[in-house]
Design a protein around this motif. Structure first.
Motif, short mmCIF file in Angstrom:
data_model
loop_
_atom_site.label_atom_id
_atom_site.label_comp_id
_atom_site.label_asym_id
_atom_site.label_seq_id
_atom_site.Cartn_x
_atom_site.Cartn_y
_atom_site.Cartn_z
N PRO A 62 -7.49 39.40 12.78
CA PRO A 62 -7.70 40.80 13.15
C PRO A 62 -9.11 41.03 13.72
O PRO A 62 -10.09 40.51 13.19
CB PRO A 62 -7.51 41.56 11.83
N VAL A 63 -9.18 41.81 14.76
CA VAL A 63 -10.45 42.21 15.37
C VAL A 63 -10.42 43.74 15.48
O VAL A 63 -9.59 44.29 16.20
CB VAL A 63 -10.66 41.57 16.75
N ALA A 82 -8.27 39.36 19.52
CA ALA A 82 -7.47 39.08 18.33
C ALA A 82 -6.34 38.11 18.65
O ALA A 82 -6.03 37.21 17.86
CB ALA A 82 -6.93 40.37 17.74
#
Length: 683
Positions: A177-178, A171
C-alpha cells in the motif's frame, strides 16, 4: 425497519487493543517528514529514549485508531541498511529482532536496542519530491519481509513544484500500500493508519522482487550455502535479507559469520569473488546499480509533470489559511476574531434587545410580600435563562456546528493540536475554549462532546477559567474606566497564565498520557440549514432540564435571604474573605455571592451596595485589581455548574467549584499583597 430492531455492525478482527495493541515503526530517510507525521498524531506525552548502543533517540507514544490501539515508534533516520555505523545499526537491530536479540547478537554488550518487541508493521515515510532517493531504501526495507506500507508524503509540495505523483501506480509496482499524505496539513493521515491496520490483519509480507537473470545465476551458489538451518537459526532474519547483506559484504554480518561460523568464511568469500568475476563489475557494485536502476524506474513510472493551466481554487486557499505552517496561526486567529465579533457584537446586541429589556421591565417590579419576592425571583431566573440562551448559546452553537460541518474545525484542531499538548490536551478542545469567551455553558457542552476520559475532566476544569462575556464586561467596565487599557490586558492575560499553569499541573496528575488521535481532515462542505437547526437544537435542548431549575431555585433562595434581612448576616459570614483576605469593603460580600447567578449581577449589586456609580470613591486601584481578579476566576455561574453536573459528573462539577474558589482567592490575594508590598517599597 422496526424501531425496536437492532443492527449488527461487524467489527474488523482481530481487534488490536490492550496487550494486543499494534507496534508501528516509523522509518525513513532524512527529509521525508517522519517527525512531522509523528507530531501529527502524537499523544499528550511522548517517551523519548536512546536506542541501546547508540546516541540517537527514538520517540514512542500511544495512538488511538478508531477502536484499535497502537504504539507508534519513530526511529532515527536511515539512508540505507548496508554497512551501518554503530549509531544507525541499533535501528536495524530493532527492526530485525526487537527486544529478543538473535543468537548471533546476544554477545553484544549493549543488549536489546529497545525495551519492546519488534514492530508489527513498518511504515516508511517517503518524500514525494525526491522519490528516487527514498525508494532505494524502500527496496532494502522490503527484504525484511515484514508487513509494510508507504506514506507518500509532501504531496502538497510536489504539486507546488508541478509534479503529479501516482500513489496507485507506485503501489502496483511495489506490491504494498502507498498512501498519499501531507503530514504537515493532516491530509491522508487517517487513511494511512487505517491502511496500516489492514496490512497487519492480512499478515502479508511485501513481495520480493527477483534480481535480474544474470545476478540470480551469480547469487545462486551463495544462496545455497546460506540455506543451512544452523545459519538461518543463528541470524533469525529473512533469507533474502541475509543473502543481500553478505553478498554486499556488510561488515556487521560478516563479523558475525567470522565469530559464529569461522569455517564458512573462506567459502563465502570465495563465492562472492566468483560471482564478481562472472559479472561486468564487482558484485557489490552490481547489486547497488540494479537497486538504483529499479528505484529510478519506479520513480519515473509514478511521477510525471502535472497538467498545466490548473487553477488554484478556493479549497486550495482555505487550506493555505488553515493548514499551511506559515498561515495556520492567522487562520485560527481569524476564527478567534469571528467568535469575538459574535460575542461582543452580535451577542451583545441580542442581549440588549432581549434579556436587558426584560431586566429593565422587571426592575420596576419591587414586591414587598414574600409571594411577590418569590415571583420576582422566578422572573429573574427566567430572564437569566433568556440572557444565556438567546444572545450567547444559540449564536455560538450555530457557529460551532457550522465550523464542524464546513470542515474548518477539523483543520483548526489539527493546527493547534501541538500547542494544546503542552497542557495535556488535544487540539479538539480549541473551539470549546473559543466558545467559552462568549459563555461557558456551550463551552462545557462542546467539551463533553469532543473529549473523553481524563482529557474531558482536565478540559472541563480549565474552560471555566476562560473569561466569558459577562466577566469580560465587568473587566471592561471597571478596569477600562479606572485602570486603563493596560489594566484590562493585565487582568485578561492573567487568565491565560492561570490556564497554562493549571494545565501543566493537571497534566502531571493525569493517570496516564492521553493517546494520540489520528486526524481526519474532511472535505470542505457548505453547512445545510436543516442540519444546522437540528444540531443546534440537540445541543441546547438540555438547557431547559439542566440549567433552568437550578437557575430559578438559586434566584429564589438568594432573594428570600435578602427579603428576610439576611444581607448583613451574609456579609458578616463572608467577612474573612472579603475584608480580611481581599481587603474589600464588607458590604461587597452579597454582590460577590449573587455572581453565581450571573456575573453582571455582581456589577449591578456593587453599585447598589456602594450607593454610587463612582466606584473609585470607595475602592483604590489595588482593591479594584483584587476585586476584578476574584470575579474573573470565581465560580462562573450556576448555569455552568448545572451543565457540568449533568455532562461531566458530580465529582468534576464540585471539583470545579472548589478549584475556581481556591484559584480566585489565591490569585486575587497574592496580587493584593504583592501590590501592597510594591506600594510600600516605592512609598
Amino acid at each position: 425497519m422496526d424501531s425496536g430492531s437492532t443492527v449488527a455492525v461487524p467489527l474488523p478482527t482481530p481487534l488490536f487493543r490492550g496487550e494486543r495493541r499494534l507496534r508501528i515503526a516509523l522509518v525513513g530517510a532524512p527529509g521525508g517528514g517522519k517527525h512531522t507525521l509523528f507530531r501529527a498524531v502524537q499523544a499528550t506525552s511522548v517517551r523519548s529514549a536512546m536506542l541501546a548502543g547508540s546516541r540517537r533517540e527514538y520517540d514512542e507514544c500511544a495512538v488511538q485508531i478508531g477502536l484499535d490501539e497502537a504504539r507508534l515508534i519513530s526511529l532515527p533516520s536511515l539512508r540505507t541498511l548496508l554497512d551501518l555505523e554503530d549509531e544507525n545499526r541499533a535501528t536495524l537491530k530493532y527492526l530485525l529482532w526487537g527486544d529478543q536479540p538473535a543468537p548471533v547478537s546476544r554477545h553484544d554488550r549493549e543488549g536489546a536496542p529497545a525495551p519492546f518487541a519488534r514492530p508489527d508493521v513498518i511504515l516508511q515515510v517517503v518524500d514525494a519530491t525526491a522519490l528516487e532517493r527514498h525508494l532505494e531504501l524502500t527496496l532494502e526495507l522490503m527484504t525484511l519481509s515484514r508487513p509494510m506500507l508507504i506514506a507518500l508524503n509532501k504531496m502538497d509540495e510536489a504539486r507546488a513544484r508541478g509534479l503529479y505523483v501516482s500513489s496507485k501506480a507506485l503501489a502496483r509496482r511495489l506490491g504494498i500500500p502507498v498512501i498519499p499524505t501531507s503530514a504537515s496539513r493532516g491530509y491522508g493521515v487517517a487513511q494511512l493508519f487505517r491502511a496500516a491496520l489492514e496490512v497487519v490483519r492480512k499478515a502479508a509480507p511485501p513481495p520480493q522482487a527477483a534480481s535480474s537473470e544474470h545476478l540470480q545465476r551469480s547469487l545462486l551458489p551463495l544462496e545455497e550455502a546460506l540455506a543451512s538451518a544452523q545459519v538461518q537459526a543463528a541470524f533469525a532474519v529473512p533469507p533474502r535479507f541475509l543473502l543481500m547483506q553478505l553478498a554486499q559484504g556488510d561488515r556487521y554480518f560478516m563479523d558475525e559469520i567470522r565469530q559464529h561460523f569461522p569455517g564458512q568464511v573462506a567459502a563465502i568469500d570465495g563465492l562472492r569473488a566468483a560471482a564478481s568475476a562472472a559479472l561486468p563489475r564487482p558484485l557489490r557494485e552490481e547489486l547497488h546499480a540494479e537497486r538504483h536502476h529499479r528505484a529510478a524506474s519506479l520513480a519515473e513510472t509514478a511521477a510525471r509533470p502535472e497538467r498545466t493551466g490548473e487553477e488554484k481554487d478556493l479549497r486550495y486557499w482555505l487550506d493555505e489559511m488553515f493548514l499551511s505552517p506559515r498561515w495556520s496561526l492567522a487562520g485560527s486567529a481569524a476564527v478567534f476574531g469571528a467568535v469575538l465579533f459574535i460575542v461582543f457584537g452580535v451577542s451583545a446586541w441580542l442581549d440588549s434587545v432581549t434579556a436587558a429589556r426584560l431586566a429593565d421591565w422587571a426592575a420596576t417590579w419591587q414586591p414587598q410580600s414574600t409571594g411577590g419576592v418569590i415571583g420576582r425571583a422566578v422572573a429573574d431566573g427566567l430572564i437569566g435563562l433568556v440572557g444565556i440562551v438567546v444572545p450567547y448559546m444559540i449564536p455560538l452553537v450555530l457557529l460551532l456546528v457550522a465550523l464542524e460541518q464546513s470542515g474548518v474545525m477539523a483543520r483548526i484542531a489539527f493546527s493547534v493540536d501541538r500547542s494544546f499538548h503542552r497542557i495535556g490536551l488535544h487540539g479538539a478542545v480549541a473551539l470549546p475554549f473559543l466558545l467559552g469567551l462568549g459563555c461557558n455553558v456551550p463551552a462545557i457542552s462542546s467539551v463533553a462532546r469532543s473529549t473523553r476520559g481524563w482529557e474531558r475532566v482536565a478540559a472541563a476544569l480549565l474552560v471555566i477559567f476562560v473569561p466569558c462575556s459577562a466577566r469580560s464586561a465587568i473587566v471592561l467596565a471597571l478596569a477600562g474606566k479606572y485602570l486603563g487599557g493596560l489594566g484590562v490586558l493585565a487582568i485578561l492575560a492573567s487568565a491565560l497564565v492561570v490556564i497554562a499553569l493549571l494545565g501543566k499541573l493537571l497534566q502531571r496528575r493525569a493517570p496516564e498520557a492521553e493517546p494520540g488521535l489520528v486526524p481526519e481532515i474532511p472535505p470542505y462542505a457548505l453547512p445545510r440549514v436543516g442540519t444546522l437547526v437540528r444540531e443546534t437544537w440537540m445541543r441546547t435542548q438540555d438547557i431547559l432540564t439542566i440549567v433552568l431549575p437550578l437557575l430559578v431555585a438559586g434566584s429564589v433562595v438568594l432573594a428570600l435571604l435578602s427579603h428576610f434581612g439576611a444581607d448583613a448576616l451574609i456579609n458578616q459570614l463572608l467577612r474573612p474573605m472579603t475584608q480580611l483576605w481581599l481587603g474589600l469593603p464588607i458590604v461587597l460580600g452579597l454582590p460577590i455571592l449573587f455572581g453565581v447567578l450571573r456575573k453582571e449581577l455582581s456589577l449591578l449589586m456593587l453599585y447598589q451596595a456602594l450607593g454610587s456609580f463612582d466606584v473609585d470613591r470607595f475602592l483604590d486601584p489595588i482593591q479594584l485589581v483584587t476585586l476584578l481578579l476574584f470575579l474573573t476566576f470565581y465560580v462562573p455561574c450556576i448555569s455552568t455548574f448545572a451543565v457540568m453536573l449533568k455532562l461531566v459528573g458530580r465529582r468534576v462539577a464540585i471539583a470545579s467549584v472548589l478549584l475556581s474558589i481556591g484559584v480566585a482567592l489565591a490569585a486575587s490575594g497574592m496580587a493584593r499583597f504583592t501590590l501592597l508590598s510594591v506600594q510600600w517599597l516605592v512609598g
